[in-house]
Structures are given as C-alpha cells and as structure tokens.
Design a protein around this motif. Structure first.
Motif, PDB file in Angstrom:
ATOM      1  N   LEU A   1       0.836  -1.204   0.000  1.00  0.00           N
ATOM      2  CA  LEU A   1       0.000   0.000   0.000  1.00  0.00           C
ATOM      3  C   LEU A   1       0.868   1.251   0.000  1.00  0.00           C
ATOM      4  N   LEU A   2       1.878   1.288   0.857  1.00  0.00           N
ATOM      5  CA  LEU A   2       2.754   2.453   0.925  1.00  0.00           C
ATOM      6  C   LEU A   2       3.465   2.680  -0.401  1.00  0.00           C
TER       7      LEU A   2
ATOM      8  N   ALA B   1      -5.984 -17.047  -2.645  1.00  0.00           N
ATOM      9  CA  ALA B   1      -4.764 -16.527  -3.262  1.00  0.00           C
ATOM     10  C   ALA B   1      -3.876 -15.925  -2.183  1.00  0.00           C
ATOM     11  N   SER B   2      -2.628 -15.751  -2.510  1.00  0.00           N
ATOM     12  CA  SER B   2      -1.687 -15.124  -1.583  1.00  0.00           C
ATOM     13  C   SER B   2      -2.154 -13.725  -1.210  1.00  0.00           C
ATOM     14  N   ASN B   3      -2.006 -13.361   0.071  1.00  0.00           N
ATOM     15  CA  ASN B   3      -2.383 -12.015   0.510  1.00  0.00           C
ATOM     16  C   ASN B   3      -1.629 -10.958  -0.284  1.00  0.00           C
ATOM     17  N   THR B   4      -0.342 -11.199  -0.497  1.00  0.00           N
ATOM     18  CA  THR B   4       0.483 -10.240  -1.230  1.00  0.00           C
ATOM     19  C   THR B   4       0.006 -10.098  -2.665  1.00  0.00           C
ATOM     20  N   ALA B   5      -0.226 -11.232  -3.327  1.00  0.00           N
ATOM     21  CA  ALA B   5      -0.696 -11.177  -4.715  1.00  0.00           C
ATOM     22  C   ALA B   5      -2.062 -10.498  -4.801  1.00  0.00           C
TER      23      ALA B   5
ATOM     24  N   GLY C   1      -9.246  -2.146   2.035  1.00  0.00           N
ATOM     25  CA  GLY C   1      -8.846  -3.281   1.205  1.00  0.00           C
ATOM     26  C   GLY C   1      -7.576  -3.934   1.707  1.00  0.00           C
ATOM     27  N   THR C   2      -6.619  -3.107   2.124  1.00  0.00           N
ATOM     28  CA  THR C   2      -5.344  -3.641   2.610  1.00  0.00           C
ATOM     29  C   THR C   2      -5.525  -4.398   3.911  1.00  0.00           C
TER      30      THR C   2
END
Length: 587
Positions: free
Chosen positions: A259-260, A482-486, A513-514
C-alpha cells in the motif's frame, strides 16, 4: 472409467505446466480488443494474477515477469522496471526482517512469550488471551508464519499438560463407551415403581448406584467435549492472532508495505502514511479485532462461561492447570538468566521502534526535521539500526581484557552474522514487493490505470460506504484462495481509480482493502499460519469457517471510521492533504 480416471490423474500431475502454456493463449484476445499499450499491460497483469493464484510458478519467480515482459512488449524500459524492486520501501521491510532474525537468534521472542503466559494465568480463557496477545505482538515485528511456528509448540505442550495427548483422549472415549455399554446391559434406564422400592430395599440401593454411574458417564462425556473444544480454541487463536497482529505495523505484513509503495507510485504527493502514522491508526483497530476474536473463540470453544454463574472447578481440572503452570515455568527456567546478547537485542529493538515512530509523526516535528527535508526516510532509520547488529558484540565487553596478557584473544561474535541473516530472511518476499511496485509503475506509465477508471463509471452512483463494504467482502473472500500479497497487488490499482471515480480520498478505499486482505481466516490454504495450525490434526475446515463468518461483520463495521477521510470531492491527484492527517491522528 478406469481409463478416464488414469487420464485425469495424468492431467492433474502436469496441471502447472498446462496453466503456464494455456494462460497466455487464453489471454491473447486482450491484446487485440484493447488499446495497444493498455492491452499489453493488462495482459501482463492478468497473466501474473493467474500464475500467482495457481502457483504455476513460484510466487517470487512470477514477480520477476515484469522485468522480462514489460521491455519486450514496449510497456516500460528495463531501466525503469528494475529500480522498482529495490525502492526504499523494500529496504524498510528488509530491515524489519533482519531485526526479526536477531530476535529469533537469541530466543528473545520465546522469553517474551513465556513471560506473558506466566502473567496471564493458566485458566483456558486466560491462556487463550495470553496466546493471542503474545502472538499478535510478535507478528507486529516477526513474520506471521514465524510467530505461529514459534507459538504452536508452546500451545501444544500446555494443552498436553492440561488434558493429555490424543491417546489419553482416546482412552477416555473408550472408558466412556464401556461405561455406557455396561449401563445398557444392566438396564439402568428403567424407572422403578413404588412397590419395587417398598418390596426390596437392596434394589433401592442398587438403583441409587446406577444413577451415580449414569452421572459419572455423562460427566466423562462432557469432559471430553470440553477438552476437544479447548484444543480447537487454542490452535485457532494462534494463526488468527498472527494475521491480526501483522496489520498493526507497516513492517508487520507485506500488504501494508505494498500500500505504501503504490501510494508513492500513483500519488507522489501523498506523504502522510509512514511507520508512526500507520501505527497510530492501525494499533487500536488491531486491539479491537483481537479482543473481539478472543471473545468469539472463547464463546465457541468453552473458554468463557457466559451463564453468569461460576461452576465449581473439578479436581481433575485443578490438577491439570497446576501441570500447565509447571510446564510454562519449566520452559522459562530452561532459558536461564537473561543474557547480555538478549539485553542488547532488546535495546536495539526498542530503539528501532522508537526511531521509526518519532521520525515524522506529523502532529509534531520529528527528529528527521533536523536533517535536509525528504532525505531521511523510514528505510534509512531501519537500515541504520540493523547494521549495528552485525558488529555489536554478543558478549559483555570487559576493560580487564586489555590488561590481562593471558586472556584468550578470540574474535568477538556479533549479535547477528550475515550467514544467519541469509538463512532466516525470506528474500522471496522482497521480490514479491518489487513485483507489485513494478506492476503499479506499468499501470501508471501505460495508461492502464486511466483506462480502468474509464470502465468504472457505472460505479460512480454507488455510495462510498457501500463501496467500502463490498470491497472488503470481495478482497477478504479472494484472499482465501490466493496469496495475501498477490491479492493486494492486483486490487490496489483498481481501488485507486475507483476512488477517483467516486470522488473520495483513495485511502478511503485502499486502507480497508489492505487491512481486509490480511483477514484470511477461513481455509487452511488461505495463509501459512492457518496451514501450520491445521497440520496439527486437531482442526477441521468447518472449525475455521465458523470463525470466518463473524470476522466479516467486524471488518465491515470498521467502514464507519473511514467517513472522516471521505471528505470533500477531490479535484486533483494531490489527494493526501490535511483531511487524511486529521483522520490518522484524531479519528
């Protein structure tokens, strides 16, 4: 049928290879139907999304695809793509990972965990709360996976001291079954008449003994149910607390840093989100979610008695709690007195946190104001502190050594060696972050973000509060598979453009969302902490699903605080102004 089954098995065995080959062919129409540059960028993003969701390639390898595809497809030159993999955000995350390695190296995290459990007490509800508080605190600084992997053996040892292992439970079940069988054989459930009581006093005594046997059997059954529920409550609480705790700091989980980074890419004028401001905003929410999660788990699995009356504790449970207390004390005593290295790491860790909090807290000038504006970032702070770990001695320095010619001339061992950092730091996460930043840069340069915004015009009539609820639900469901990062890499560009269409501050949509992306509670495959807890063999999928249903309501409820930054309509991309600052430090 046998031939079909064999064919299905063969196809399944090469499923990843088929996904690798077929996905580009399926996505080819996008290159034709969309404007050239936007279509090419969307093609790459969807290709990476499919590969991430199916894990056709390792996640970190998929994150490297922009380095190959963006230059070949004419989206971005290599000298613009490659720097995205080592932005200052990546170095902030790297510094957090290295600090976590030093904490793990000297078992400081285990000392903290056991000390908290000693303070909380050994009643099941208190122990669950102690487990959740400790795990969430550790996951603010360590990875969620490492926090879960460290806390789970402690929880299992305590549970075995409280209730015994699975074999003991099976013996109790067998004993319960034998008692019930003997009761049925002796016809204990027949109701005696008044004449039978008067005719045979001996039969009357026998009936009283039978009633006592029935009560003992029922007590055994209730005790076994109680044991099974407490096992589930303990094991579920640890991965959930790890996921919740990671949201409290920027370095706690990868989606926060993505996000940052994407904020800096899409909105360069946005500088209100840093380590300190995020902590002030997210830490109270983390505590709220943690408390609600503890109440819900304790209610479901018997850790809290909500009937308003305190039942008398059985001798069996009292003895079990004494054993659990002894196990915690024994593990803590095994650590021995606190070492100089632990004290040094604890001091540097506290200094690391304090400097990050106070660098630029926004509501007062931070220590970074003493230097050239814009030169010192969180990454500079983090790397400065962790560099000290590689030369600070792990043994207490002694002035006598200089004057003792017979003293051993051995080289000082630092708090952390580079070999240990190489082994423990998950370097693939750095590449994942870089892949997300490269995707965001490609969306911006190719004009795909503007094109997506144009396609979202039907949503302009949706109230912002409704949009927040829908976004949170969709992302929380998507991240289960799905992966949190993806997941957050895929959704953040869309959320940024949707916010512009709705004429609200992008943080109004991007922050829910994040945070929602980290609440992957429902399935064992949702996130590694869930998989670790599920592998213990004491949990079923339905146990996790029961808890997930309640978490949706909690996350949706938090859409109300965002109203303070929905604010006035936004007319430009310099969106992060005083309204956001006011939200972070007053709302």
């Amino acid at each position: 049928m046998a031939a079909i089954g064999a064919l299905v098995k063969k196809v399944w065995s090469i499923r990843r290879f088929l996904v690798l080959l077929c996905t580009p062919l399926v996505l080819l129409p996008i290159l034709i139907s969309l404007p050239p540059k936007e279509g090419k960028c969307l093609f790459v993003i969807l290709l990476m999304a499919v590969y991430w969701c199916t894990e056709a390639l390792p996640l970190a390898v998929t994150a490297l695809l922009p380095i190959i595809l963006f230059p070949f497809l004419g989206i971005l030159p290599s000298n613009k793509v490659c720097p995205q993999y080592f932005l200052d955000t990546n170095f902030l995350f790297l510094s957090g990972l290295i600090m976590a390695s030093a904490i793990e190296e000297w078992n400081l995290h285990r000392r903290i965990a056991l000390k908290v459990l000693m303070l909380m007490g050994v009643q099941p509800a208190r122990l669950i709360l102690g487990m959740m508080l400790t795990t969430s605190f550790l996951s603010m600084w360590l990875s969620n996976t490492a926090s879960t992997a460290m806390m789970l053996p402690i929880a299992i040892a305590i549970l075995k001291s409280l209730f015994g292992d699975k074999e003991a439970s099976e013996d109790l079940n067998r004993e319960n079954g034998e008692n019930q069988a003997s009761l049925q054989q002796n016809k204990l459930y027949t109701v005696p008449t008044e004449l039978q009581f008067l005719a045979s006093p001996e039969d009357n005594d026998l009936m009283e003994e039978k009633e006592v046997a029935i009560e003992i059997s029922l007590d055994l059954k209730k005790e076994e149910e109680y044991r099974a529920n407490i096992w589930k409550g303990f094991l579920i609480s640890i991965p959930y607390a790890a996921s919740i705790g990671g949201t409290a700091t920027l370095t706690g989980t990868a989606p926060n840093l993505i996000l940052l980074g994407q904020l800096k890419s899409f909105f360069p004028g946005c500088d209100v989100v840093n380590f300190g401001s995020w902590f002030v905003f997210a830490f109270p929410l983390m505590l709220l979610f943690l408390f609600l999660g503890w109440l819900w788990i304790s209610f479901l699995y018997g850790g809290i008695n909500l009937r308003g009356c305190r039942k008398k504790k059985s001798e069996r449970r009292a003895d079990a709690e004494d054993r659990a207390r002894a196990v915690i004390m024994e593990d803590y005593q095994k650590l021995g007195p606190i070492k100089f290295a632990e004290q040094a790491v604890l001091f540097l860790f506290c200094l690391f946190a304090i400097l990050l909090f106070s660098r630029d807290p926004k509501f007062i000038p931070g220590w970074a104001s003493l230097f050239t504006p814009g030169f010192v970032t969180d990454a500079v702070t983090g790397v400065t502190i962790v560099t000290i770990l590689f030369f600070f001695p792990s043994q207490r320095p002694s002035c006598k050594w200089w004057f003792d010619l017979k003293a051993a001339n051995t080289e000082n061992v630092p708090l952390l060696s580079w070999r240990k950092a190489q082994e423990t730091v998950p370097w693939n996460i750095i590449l994942l972050l870089g892949g997300g930043f490269a995707m965001a840069k490609g969306c911006e340069e190719s004009g795909l973000s503007v094109w997506i915004g144009g396609q979202l015009h039907p949503l302009e009539s949706v109230p912002p509060a409704v949009a927040v609820v829908l976004i949170t639900i969709v992302i929380a469901l998507f991240t289960e598979f799905a992966s949190n990062t993806a997941t957050i890499i895929i959704f953040l560009p869309v959320l940024a453009e949707l916010a512009i269409r709705l004429k609200v501050n992008p943080l109004y949509l991007m922050i829910p969302g994040t945070v929602g992306c980290s609440y992957a509670f429902m399935l064992p495959v949702s996130t590694p902490p869930n998989s670790i807890a599920f592998s213990s063999g004491h949990l079923l999928v339905k146990d996790m699903v029961m808890n997930k249903n309640s978490s949706h309501k909690v996350i949706e409820h938090c859409s109300s605080p965002w109203s303070s930054i929905a604010g006035p309509p936004l007319s430009s991309l310099s969106l992060c102004d005083v309204h956001v600052t006011t939200f972070f430090f007053t709302g």
